[in-house]
Design an enzyme around this catalytic site. Structure first.
Site, PDB file in Angstrom:
ATOM      1  N   ASN A 174       3.091 -68.499  86.679  1.00  0.00           N
ATOM      2  CA  ASN A 174       3.918 -67.861  85.656  1.00  0.00           C
ATOM      3  C   ASN A 174       5.275 -67.478  86.251  1.00  0.00           C
ATOM      4  OD1 ASN A 174       4.642 -66.879  83.179  1.00  0.00           O
ATOM      5  ND2 ASN A 174       3.076 -65.290  83.082  1.00  0.00           N
TER       6      ASN A 174
ATOM      7  N   HIS B 283       1.642 -57.452  79.380  1.00  0.00           N
ATOM      8  CA  HIS B 283       0.544 -58.323  78.966  1.00  0.00           C
ATOM      9  C   HIS B 283      -0.248 -57.740  77.809  1.00  0.00           C
ATOM     10  CE1 HIS B 283       1.131 -60.605  82.751  1.00  0.00           C
ATOM     11  NE2 HIS B 283       0.517 -61.572  82.101  1.00  0.00           N
TER      12      HIS B 283
END
Length: 398
Positions: free
Chosen positions: A256, A287
């Site tokens: 990521n 998140h």
């Protein structure tokens, strides 16, 4: 963005964007009841949050004195607020609105204005200024090769997902019969295989998003060592580097990637104290609010500290001979991959009860070992380091 002054635009944007995202994430937990449905809106909203805050910090940097900024902040600083059309285009363009990734505003504007190729293919001269190297005399690079290559990777990930991934479900790690009957090493091996099998779905999504950007003509990073055009400007994943990572940091740096760049830009480089802890907390908050996310990122803090201590105090003892270096790489690869499995398991289990069930089945061994190493090893190495010229030039650092 419109009402705030340049001095506070980054603070207000961060608070507003993260506050709204968190409120939506809370509603997601109660509405979806820990499920991830096809109507889940959090993914696009997370990407937009990155873009809003990134641009706000860049606009703020555009008004700061250069001696207060890092080199990266100077390069990305935006001297004036974008127009409404530019702002909406950057945040909601069709090829990144769903899964991203977030890119640099200046790169995006250069792409939209047709300057992307010129900006990326000019090589800096000895003084740091671009020099004429014939970039304007060659045909515009075609993205076909890069797109086809990445689509083939996507196809391979789909095959693995529908075969291997389905055969090793994550939930089996907390199966009561499996925990009670299987020995510790068997459970450790299954955790390793199941986490490895869970990665292709992430590989697929991020590689497909990268291919979409390239197909639109966006993503030229520059020229690689072979003088070939590289289409990896906004790549979010480096699969080979992940699968062969021999350190926790090396894994994180290649997973990521654009989110890591965002976290570094808006948090790590700005914090005066507790940089690592604050960055992991922001990552968890971004998140979502599932407890498993916080278990993952809070567990990563002592692991990161311990990994740094090991590198500083141990690694240099194994670099003098090829056999020692190979042995060190094998051991650290296994340790890294098993540690990653332990760390990210709560991220996939989501809830508190299954997470604690898994930790108990693993005897909290990574927590205990990482804390002991972080506390016992000195911050500075006790032995002499090898000088760079004595190392094998072909050895890649961790």
């Amino acid at each position: 963005m419109v009402m705030a002054g340049h001095d506070n635009i980054h603070r207000y944007s961060m608070i507003t964007a993260m506050g709204y995202l968190t409120a939506c994430q809370v509603s997601r937990v109660f509405i979806f009841n820990y499920g991830i449905l096809s109507t889940d809106f959090s993914g696009p909203l997370m990407i937009v949050t990155q873009k809003i805050t990134t641009l706000a910090f860049q606009v703020h940097d555009g008004t700061c004195k250069e001696d207060t900024l890092t080199t990266e902040q100077k390069e990305q600083a935006v001297v004036s607020k974008p127009s409404l059309l530019q702002y909406l285009s950057f945040n909601l363009n069709f090829f990144s609105v769903l899964v991203g990734p977030c890119s640099n505003y200046k790169d995006y504007v250069a792409f939209m204005e047709g300057r992307h190729l010129q900006h990326r293919l000019r090589r800096p001269g000895a003084t740091g200024k671009p020099v004429h190297n014939g970039w304007d005399q060659v045909p515009e690079p075609s993205p076909v090769g890069a797109v086809v290559h990445k689509l083939l990777i996507c196809a391979g990930c789909l095959v693995v997902f529908f075969t291997v991934t389905k055969a090793f479900p994550i939930d089996y790690n907390i199966n009561a019969h499996f925990i009670s009957e299987a020995p510790f090493l068997s459970r450790l091996a299954y955790a390793f295989v199941s986490i490895q099998a869970a990665r292709p779905k992430f590989y697929f999504a991020w590689t497909l998003a990268d291919a979409m950007h390239n197909a639109a003509g966006y993503g030229i990073k520059g020229l690689n060592e072979k003088g070939e055009v590289s289409w990896d400007l906004i790549s979010n994943i480096r699969i080979w580097e992940i699968e062969t990572a021999t350190s926790f940091k090396n894994f994180i740096d290649n997973w990521n990637i654009q989110t890591g760049i965002w976290l570094k830009f808006v948090c790590y480089d700005r914090a005066s104290r507790y940089r690592t802890a604050l960055t992991f907390v922001l990552s968890a908050l971004w998140h979502g609010v599932y407890p498993g996310y916080y278990f993952t990122f809070l567990t990563a803090i002592p692991i990161t500290v311990a990994a740094r201590a090991i590198r500083k105090n141990v690694r240099h003892h194994f670099l003098s001979f090829g056999v020692l270096k190979l042995s060190y790489d094998v051991v650290t690869w296994a340790a890294t991959q098993l540690t990653i499995c332990y760390t990210v398991m709560p991220f996939l289990l989501l809830a508190v009860e299954p997470t604690m069930q898994y930790y108990r089945s693993m005897y909290f061994h990574v927590h205990i070992i990482s804390v002991l190493l972080a506390v016992s090893l000195p911050n500075k190495p006790s032995g002499p380091r090898l000088q760079p010229h004595s190392l094998n030039n072909n050895v890649k650092g961790h």
